[in-house]
Design a protein around this motif. Structure first.
Motif, mmCIF file in Angstrom:
data_model
loop_
_atom_site.group_PDB
_atom_site.id
_atom_site.type_symbol
_atom_site.label_atom_id
_atom_site.label_comp_id
_atom_site.label_asym_id
_atom_site.label_seq_id
_atom_site.Cartn_x
_atom_site.Cartn_y
_atom_site.Cartn_z
ATOM 1 N N ASN A 102 -2.446 22.107 -57.729
ATOM 2 C CA ASN A 102 -3.271 21.474 -56.706
ATOM 3 C C ASN A 102 -3.629 20.041 -57.077
ATOM 4 O OD1 ASN A 102 -4.267 24.644 -56.613
ATOM 5 N ND2 ASN A 102 -4.022 23.716 -54.604
ATOM 6 N N TYR A 103 -3.869 19.820 -58.362
ATOM 7 C CA TYR A 103 -4.178 18.459 -58.805
ATOM 8 C C TYR A 103 -2.997 17.520 -58.566
ATOM 9 C CZ TYR A 103 -8.731 19.049 -61.036
ATOM 10 O OH TYR A 103 -10.071 19.235 -61.272
ATOM 11 N N ILE A 104 -1.794 18.002 -58.859
ATOM 12 C CA ILE A 104 -0.634 17.110 -58.783
ATOM 13 C C ILE A 104 -0.373 16.638 -57.361
ATOM 14 C CG2 ILE A 104 1.263 18.779 -58.435
ATOM 15 C CD1 ILE A 104 2.674 17.238 -60.785
ATOM 16 N N LYS A 105 -0.801 17.434 -56.369
ATOM 17 C CA LYS A 105 -0.591 17.070 -54.974
ATOM 18 C C LYS A 105 -1.554 15.984 -54.503
ATOM 19 C CE LYS A 105 1.319 21.581 -53.757
ATOM 20 N NZ LYS A 105 1.135 22.841 -53.007
ATOM 21 N N ASN A 106 -2.480 15.605 -55.384
ATOM 22 C CA ASN A 106 -3.404 14.520 -55.075
ATOM 23 C C ASN A 106 -3.107 13.253 -55.874
ATOM 24 O OD1 ASN A 106 -5.786 15.518 -53.219
ATOM 25 N ND2 ASN A 106 -5.319 17.223 -54.582
ATOM 26 N N LEU A 107 -1.946 13.230 -56.530
ATOM 27 C CA LEU A 107 -1.573 12.070 -57.335
ATOM 28 C C LEU A 107 -0.588 11.177 -56.571
ATOM 29 C CD1 LEU A 107 -1.009 13.767 -60.824
ATOM 30 C CD2 LEU A 107 -3.058 12.580 -60.000
#
Length: 270
Positions: free
Chosen positions: A40-45
């Motif tokens: 989920n974090y990577i989709k906000n990078l």
């Protein structure tokens, strides 16, 4: 990345040491984080970001992967909202609802053909309150009480049979696939395991299981053609802290080794 012993003078985390090596890094860190939430974090990078992601062998076990508090449902939904990932919002809600009726503490734990007990009983039986590292007890392995508890705990944490269709691999797939689409570069590293203790505490069949689990993960990463470092056997037993917990927490010297190894990798310094 930031675990340290209460008695340590230098409490610098792995990220601190990487920064001291001249590398600009932002740390997203929380106890028990794993690819379950990293996806989920990577989709906000933004596109072009470089990311270093730890893979903890214990995170595939029932002790970690199935523990409700380690699912981070609220955080995952919040991150999915930020990335406008409607499908993930609904899939996470569905997962939460389906798992809400599972009694985690009654989960039966077997290793090989041996029944070890249920989760609640194992965690009660293996509890050790003494801080073995800070008490400088180098002879604790000769104490049958510690040895029996730690043997059971290491089996519980590491000697599971890891199937190739384990759900964690689907989270890793999401990370790798999304990163490929967005030109996000990833370096995975398999966190260290206290193999000195494993060799002293586990029977041969369980040691072979742990070795096979590591091979399953490295083979998976190789098949995905992603950069990774296998640090599972790179740290000596005396450099593990929190030894009463059978975990991956390291003292400063080992944290520095991990940080320096990452810093020297061509992913960080092409």
């Amino acid at each position: 990345m930031r675990s340290h012993a209460a008695c340590e003078t230098n409490k610098s985390g792995i990220d601190d040491i990487v920064r001291s090596n001249g590398i600009d890094i932002i740390n997203i860190d929380h106890g028990a984080y794993s690819p379950i939430i990293y996806k989920n974090y990577i989709k906000n990078l933004p596109s072009g970001t470089r990311v270093i992601i730890p893979i903890n062998m214990r995170s595939f076990s029932e002790e970690w992967f199935d523990r409700p508090s380690y699912k981070f449902y609220k955080e995952r939904i919040s991150l999915a909202i930020l990335s406008f990932d409607i499908l993930d919002i609904f899939s996470t809600l569905k997962e939460y609802i389906s798992n809400a009726f599972i009694d985690y503490e009654s989960t039966a734990i077997t290793r090989g053909n041996k029944y070890l007990g249920n989760t609640k009983d194992i965690e009660s039986l293996t509890k050790i309150d003494k801080d073995i590292y800070c008490d400088s007890n180098s002879s604790f392995m000769a104490d049958s009480l510690y040895k029996d508890k730690l043997s059971l705990k290491f089996k519980y944490h590491y000697a599971y049979n890891l199937p190739k269709n384990h759900k964690m691999f689907s989270y890793l797939d999401e990370i790798i696939n999304y990163a490929g689409k967005k030109n996000i570069k990833i370096l995975f590293y398999i966190t260290p395991i206290n193999f000195e203790h494993l060799n002293n505490l586990l029977e041969k069949e369980f040691l072979e299981t742990v070795e096979n689990n590591i091979s399953t993960i490295t083979n998976y990463l190789q098949s995905k053609n992603v950069a990774f470092i296998d640090l599972s056997k790179k740290i000596k037993g005396s450099d593990f802290i929190d030894r009463q917990h059978a975990c991956e927490h390291l003292d400063f010297y080992a944290r520095k080794f991990v940080a320096d190894t990452i810093s020297k990798h061509r992913f960080v310094k092409p």
